[in-house]
Design an enzyme around this catalytic site. Structure first.
Site: not given
Ligand code: GLN
Length: 493
Positions: A79, A159, A183
């Protein structure tokens, strides 16, 4: 000969060790897959030479009769939130365009030390903020999955959507993810793969671009539970460079995998039955409960009374920390610099940040700055921290009555790209089942449970006690064995 890209981490590791194929052949096969799947936009940078070099090292070690490292010959996707020495790292933001880290993150270094190679850097929501990958400054990732007779592009989750796409499309046998509020788990659920967020502090955050430091945790995304266990063993471990790193040995999770849940209690939290939950998700959850019982577990209903406050608390705490963490992008030290003619220092900061950050990132910086401001700090930030404590206590109490919790991972299957982009609240609701475990710092995993009426994957989530990754992996394995999930997206790219 078998297509090597159909193999997972375990099969590749064992096959290289047993001489069934060369690590180089594996790396070449995946490199070709990556190059042939650019339509998915999963990779921001391809690093075929990195994968080949690690493969050659594995082949040479085998030829020399050495004991192979745990991930020798296994190429993975990284990532693009992990700093990789000499390889561009942007967190999918324009503000980091051109940034080439002079150092390696601890998690990626741990993986290289274990013998893994890197296929490339994976696309993500900008600074890991999002649930659909649409906030990337370099175009969204497109899920390899489609509804039948429908070419509408679907969200790969976020994400870690580049990671979920790479693994589910067979471009990598495993990939790193990070999870701040879901995410790893939500994109895993959307694409029919497995992913685990370990206990907060298991994986070092050093060299991982910070979003919300008290929540951020790295973890593996792979095809099955065993592959995740193997990869997590390599990623985790104490690191003196991260003040919140846990000073604990890494257990041998793979060796202790067992799908026998006799004597275990599985809690079903009643507050997760949220209003408007689709019938298919209810049915999947019930199916999961039956599988747990079949594996020998006793099912108990538990209560997590503060669940409904988790999402609002998260969307105060995470932006608050983000607004502070992202203050460092000022045009001086990294990446983009926008220096208008005759501008002073303040103008440069403003111009750089205006040009460099995407809309969602700006929204969070604004919210975060607001909830931390003198007049509103107690009303929002302090309150949210109190709620966080109550949520952690809910879990502690529930774990007095059970060993792990079973819930759905997400309230729906993958949605179409664009469907929720204009409505941040609808997007934030995606995290309703994943955020509580993040606030409490608990290990949690998503495993594929089945398909919805459109043939799209749905995930089940197992949440465990702090440090009980083993319990989480084992309960997930029990689901995996019963779900028999083998669906794969049909290549259209
Ligand atoms: N979807 C969540 C957010 O937008 C979690 C994102 C994440 O875990 N990095 O914050």
């Amino acid at each position: 000969m078998t297509d090597l890209t159909t193999l997972g981490i375990t099969a590749i590791r064992d096959g290289v060790r047993d001489g069934q194929f060369k690590a180089r052949e594996v790396a070449e096969a995946f490199n070709a897959k990556v190059a042939g799947a650019r339509a998915l936009n999963a990779f921001l940078v391809e690093t075929p030479d990195h994968a080949l070099a690690a493969a050659d090292a594995a082949d040479a070690a085998r030829a020399a009769g050495e004991t192979l490292k745990p991930l020798a010959g296994v190429p993975i996707g990284m990532k693009d939130l992990f700093a990789t020495k000499g390889v561009a790292t942007t967190a999918a933001s324009k503000i980091l365009e051109g940034f080439v880290p002079p150092y390696e993150s601890t998690v990626s270094q741990n993986l290289w030390n274990a013998g893994a190679g890197m296929l490339g850097k994976l696309n993500l929501d900008q600074f890991a903020m999002g649930s659909s990958n649409e906030t990337s400054a370099f175009g969204n990732v497109i899920s390899p999955w489609r509804r039948p007779n429908d070419t509408a592009p679907l969200a790969p989750g976020g994400s870690s959507g580049g990671s979920s796409t790479a693994v589910s499309a067979g471009l990598a046998p495993g990939a790193t993810g990070t999870d701040t509020g879901g995410s790893i788990r939500q994109p895993a659920a959307f694409t029919g793969i497995s992913g685990i967020k370990p206990t907060y502090g298991r994986c070092s955050r050093w060299g991982t671009i910070a979003f919300a430091s008290s929540l951020d945790q790295a973890g593996p995304m792979a095809r099955d539970v065993r592959d995740c266990a193997i990869m997590l063993e390599a990623m985790a471990g104490f690191d003196a460079k991260d003040a919140t790193s846990l000073k604990l040995d890494v257990p041998n999770w793979e060796a202790a995998l067992s799908a026998d849940l006799k004597g275990k209690k599985v809690g079903v939290p009643k507050e997760y039955r949220v209003d408007g939950m689709p019938a298919e998700i209810e049915a999947l959850w019930q199916q999961g409960i039956d599988w747990m019982r079949d594996a020998g577990a006793e099912i108990v209903e538990v209560s997590l009374p503060h669940t409904k406050y988790a999402l609002p608390a998260y969307y105060i705490i995470a932006p608050a920390e983000a607004s502070s963490n992202l203050a460092r992008y000022d045009g001086v030290r990294y990446g983009l610099r926008d220096l208008p003619e005759g501008a002073g220092l303040q103008d440069m900061y403003a111009a750089t940040r205006a040009a460099g950050f995407g809309d969602e990132v700006k929204r969070r910086i604004l919210i975060g700055t607001y909830v931390l401001s003198a007049g509103f700090y107690d009303a929002y930030y302090t309150q949210a921290q109190k709620v966080r404590t109550l949520i952690a206590r809910d879990f502690e109490r529930a774990f007095g009555e059970c060993d792990v919790l079973l819930t759905p991972t997400a309230p729906s299957a993958a949605f179409a790209l664009g469907e929720k982009q204009a409505d941040p609240l609808a997007m934030y609701l995606n995290d309703v089942f994943t955020v509580p475990a993040s606030l409490a710092g608990l290990p949690a995993m998503s495993v594929p449970g089945g398909l919805d009426k459109d043939g799209l994957p749905l995930g089940l989530q197992i949440i465990g006690k702090a440090l009980d990754e083993q319990g989480v992996l084992n309960a997930s394995l029990a689901i995996e064995q019963r779900a028999g999930f083998t669906a794969r997206p049909q290549a259209w790219w």
